[in-house]
Design a protein around this motif. Structure first.
Motif, mmCIF file in Angstrom:
data_model
loop_
_atom_site.group_PDB
_atom_site.id
_atom_site.type_symbol
_atom_site.label_atom_id
_atom_site.label_comp_id
_atom_site.label_asym_id
_atom_site.label_seq_id
_atom_site.Cartn_x
_atom_site.Cartn_y
_atom_site.Cartn_z
ATOM 1 N N ARG A 212 0.825 -1.120 0.078
ATOM 2 C CA ARG A 212 0.042 -0.076 -0.032
ATOM 3 C C ARG A 212 0.804 1.218 -0.048
ATOM 4 O O ARG A 212 0.673 2.188 0.664
ATOM 5 C CB ARG A 212 -0.785 -0.023 1.193
ATOM 6 N N GLY A 213 1.781 1.211 -0.836
ATOM 7 C CA GLY A 213 2.923 2.292 -0.879
ATOM 8 C C GLY A 213 3.818 2.529 0.148
ATOM 9 O O GLY A 213 4.495 3.388 0.124
ATOM 10 N N ILE A 214 3.839 1.559 1.228
ATOM 11 C CA ILE A 214 4.841 1.881 2.130
ATOM 12 C C ILE A 214 5.911 0.733 2.230
ATOM 13 O O ILE A 214 5.328 -0.396 1.915
ATOM 14 C CB ILE A 214 3.890 1.662 3.653
ATOM 15 N N PRO A 215 7.203 1.114 2.501
ATOM 16 C CA PRO A 215 8.127 0.231 2.647
ATOM 17 C C PRO A 215 7.710 -1.019 3.556
ATOM 18 O O PRO A 215 7.514 -0.566 4.466
ATOM 19 C CB PRO A 215 9.180 0.755 2.938
ATOM 20 N N LEU A 216 7.884 -2.109 3.144
ATOM 21 C CA LEU A 216 7.652 -3.322 3.902
ATOM 22 C C LEU A 216 9.014 -4.425 3.985
ATOM 23 O O LEU A 216 9.480 -4.814 3.096
ATOM 24 C CB LEU A 216 6.686 -4.132 3.409
ATOM 25 N N MET A 217 9.473 -4.593 5.165
ATOM 26 C CA MET A 217 10.379 -5.382 5.522
ATOM 27 C C MET A 217 10.171 -6.911 6.262
ATOM 28 O O MET A 217 9.375 -6.759 7.039
ATOM 29 C CB MET A 217 11.602 -4.904 6.512
ATOM 30 N N PRO A 218 10.095 -7.975 5.292
ATOM 31 C CA PRO A 218 9.856 -9.356 5.762
ATOM 32 C C PRO A 218 11.099 -9.777 6.835
ATOM 33 O O PRO A 218 12.071 -9.466 6.296
ATOM 34 C CB PRO A 218 9.467 -10.229 4.648
ATOM 35 N N THR A 219 10.605 -10.586 7.869
ATOM 36 C CA THR A 219 11.759 -11.016 8.615
ATOM 37 C C THR A 219 11.147 -12.329 9.220
ATOM 38 O O THR A 219 9.977 -12.432 9.127
ATOM 39 C CB THR A 219 12.230 -10.123 9.518
ATOM 40 N N PHE A 220 12.044 -12.988 9.911
ATOM 41 C CA PHE A 220 11.649 -14.425 10.511
ATOM 42 C C PHE A 220 10.567 -13.920 11.548
ATOM 43 O O PHE A 220 10.696 -12.833 12.302
ATOM 44 C CB PHE A 220 12.742 -15.072 11.127
ATOM 45 N N HIS A 221 9.726 -14.828 11.925
ATOM 46 C CA HIS A 221 8.739 -14.689 13.111
ATOM 47 C C HIS A 221 9.527 -14.853 14.236
ATOM 48 O O HIS A 221 10.388 -15.807 14.242
ATOM 49 C CB HIS A 221 7.531 -15.539 12.944
ATOM 50 N N PRO A 222 9.193 -14.361 15.514
ATOM 51 C CA PRO A 222 9.961 -14.334 16.559
ATOM 52 C C PRO A 222 9.489 -16.001 17.172
ATOM 53 O O PRO A 222 10.702 -16.486 17.808
ATOM 54 C CB PRO A 222 9.289 -13.487 17.716
ATOM 55 N N ALA A 223 8.672 -16.539 17.032
ATOM 56 C CA ALA A 223 8.249 -17.845 17.258
ATOM 57 C C ALA A 223 9.318 -19.045 16.708
ATOM 58 O O ALA A 223 9.892 -19.870 17.122
ATOM 59 C CB ALA A 223 6.812 -18.356 16.916
ATOM 60 N N TYR A 224 9.659 -18.526 15.442
ATOM 61 C CA TYR A 224 10.629 -19.168 14.535
ATOM 62 C C TYR A 224 11.890 -19.085 15.066
ATOM 63 O O TYR A 224 12.855 -20.178 15.379
ATOM 64 C CB TYR A 224 10.646 -18.900 12.938
ATOM 65 N N LEU A 225 12.324 -17.899 15.588
ATOM 66 C CA LEU A 225 13.791 -17.645 16.097
ATOM 67 C C LEU A 225 13.716 -18.522 17.519
ATOM 68 O O LEU A 225 14.858 -18.920 17.994
ATOM 69 C CB LEU A 225 13.903 -16.166 16.538
ATOM 70 N N LEU A 226 12.613 -18.588 18.177
ATOM 71 C CA LEU A 226 12.685 -19.284 19.459
ATOM 72 C C LEU A 226 12.938 -20.833 19.192
ATOM 73 O O LEU A 226 13.631 -21.328 20.046
ATOM 74 C CB LEU A 226 11.319 -18.944 20.299
ATOM 75 N N HIS A 227 12.462 -21.348 18.086
ATOM 76 C CA HIS A 227 12.771 -22.596 17.743
ATOM 77 C C HIS A 227 14.155 -23.046 17.258
ATOM 78 O O HIS A 227 14.562 -24.009 17.395
ATOM 79 C CB HIS A 227 11.753 -23.293 16.789
ATOM 80 N N LYS A 228 14.580 -22.028 16.461
ATOM 81 C CA LYS A 228 16.048 -22.119 15.702
ATOM 82 C C LYS A 228 16.797 -21.002 16.124
ATOM 83 O O LYS A 228 17.025 -20.113 15.248
ATOM 84 C CB LYS A 228 15.458 -22.184 14.207
ATOM 85 N N GLU A 229 17.069 -20.976 17.567
ATOM 86 C CA GLU A 229 18.078 -19.897 17.870
ATOM 87 C C GLU A 229 19.304 -19.759 17.654
ATOM 88 O O GLU A 229 20.209 -19.945 18.582
ATOM 89 C CB GLU A 229 17.534 -19.732 19.470
ATOM 90 N N THR A 230 19.633 -19.871 16.267
ATOM 91 C CA THR A 230 21.309 -19.824 15.995
ATOM 92 C C THR A 230 21.629 -18.421 15.817
ATOM 93 O O THR A 230 20.828 -17.492 15.522
ATOM 94 C CB THR A 230 21.144 -20.577 14.542
ATOM 95 N N MET A 231 22.682 -18.180 16.042
ATOM 96 C CA MET A 231 23.354 -16.867 15.876
ATOM 97 C C MET A 231 23.188 -16.417 14.456
ATOM 98 O O MET A 231 22.920 -15.234 14.144
ATOM 99 C CB MET A 231 24.960 -16.793 15.978
ATOM 100 N N GLN A 232 23.189 -17.225 13.543
ATOM 101 C CA GLN A 232 22.901 -16.820 11.998
ATOM 102 C C GLN A 232 21.417 -16.287 11.776
ATOM 103 O O GLN A 232 21.189 -15.324 11.230
ATOM 104 C CB GLN A 232 23.089 -18.176 11.186
#
Ligand code: URA
Length: 202
Positions: A151-171
């Protein structure tokens, strides 16, 4: 916004969700925020408390904001789907919102965006990214880290925090942090050398 919230809280568009929900989870934060975070849908904790991202994933989101130098109250946080997806044949667990549910509900998000007019939207995870950009199977690993437009606004997709909790790697942590650094740059937030170096191996 209070009027919009009142209307959303009384929404009956999805009969199955009206029957199962405890409450509609509209959104929280600064109604004039520069940054709007959009998740997929409320879980059990959010449904019980009426606030998005208050469970385990929410705890991590709050930490991520803190690392950016921000409090929850300074940004706006919501979901594409405002009701918890029902799980009729399960006693526990969550399910992802369907494309139909997200499309039905997105009008509320559009009206929130029109009101807030954020400088940047952060889509949290594959489902939210796909729901916003109308992609059936959003390749989040490829899409994160690059700017899209909603809708004309810059959008940044990123990983969901729940995914990070499951795959908590430095990377993974660094990947999300780089996405948030890009958001900080775009919105003119100050970035210290220490912040630039978070989650880098030394
Ligand atoms: N996950 C989401 O996508 N949204 C919430 O509000 C909580 C967990």
């Amino acid at each position: 916004m209070p009027e919009l919230r009142a209307q959303a809280l009384a929404c009956t568009r999805c009969e199955h969700l009206v029957a199962s929900r405890q409450q509609v989870v509209f959104g929280v934060g600064n109604e004039a925020a520069d940054i709007l975070f959009v998740g997929e849908a409320p879980g059990a904790d959010e449904d019980a408390q009426g606030e998005p991202f208050v469970g385990a994933a929410g705890g991590l989101l709050t930490k991520m904001l803190k690392a950016m130098g921000l409090a929850r109250e300074e940004v706006y946080i919501t979901n594409i789907l405002k009701c918890r997806p029902d799980t009729p044949n399960q006693r526990t667990g969550n399910r992802a919102p369907t494309a139909d549910e997200m499309a039905t509900c997105s009008d509320w998000l559009h009206r929130q965006i029109d009101f807030i007019q954020p400088k940047v939207i952060v889509a949290l995870g594959k489902v939210a990214t796909g729901g916003l950009l109308e992609m059936e199977d959003a390749p989040i690993t490829k899409m994160r880290g690059t700017w899209h437009t909603y809708r004309g606004i810059p959008l940044m997709p990123t990983f969901h925090p729940a995914y990070l909790l499951h795959k908590e790697t430095m990377q993974n942590k660094r990947a999300v942090w780089e996405d948030l650094l890009a958001v900080m740059e775009k919105t003119g937030l100050p970035i210290s050398d220490k912040q630039r170096g978070f989650f880098l191996k030394h």
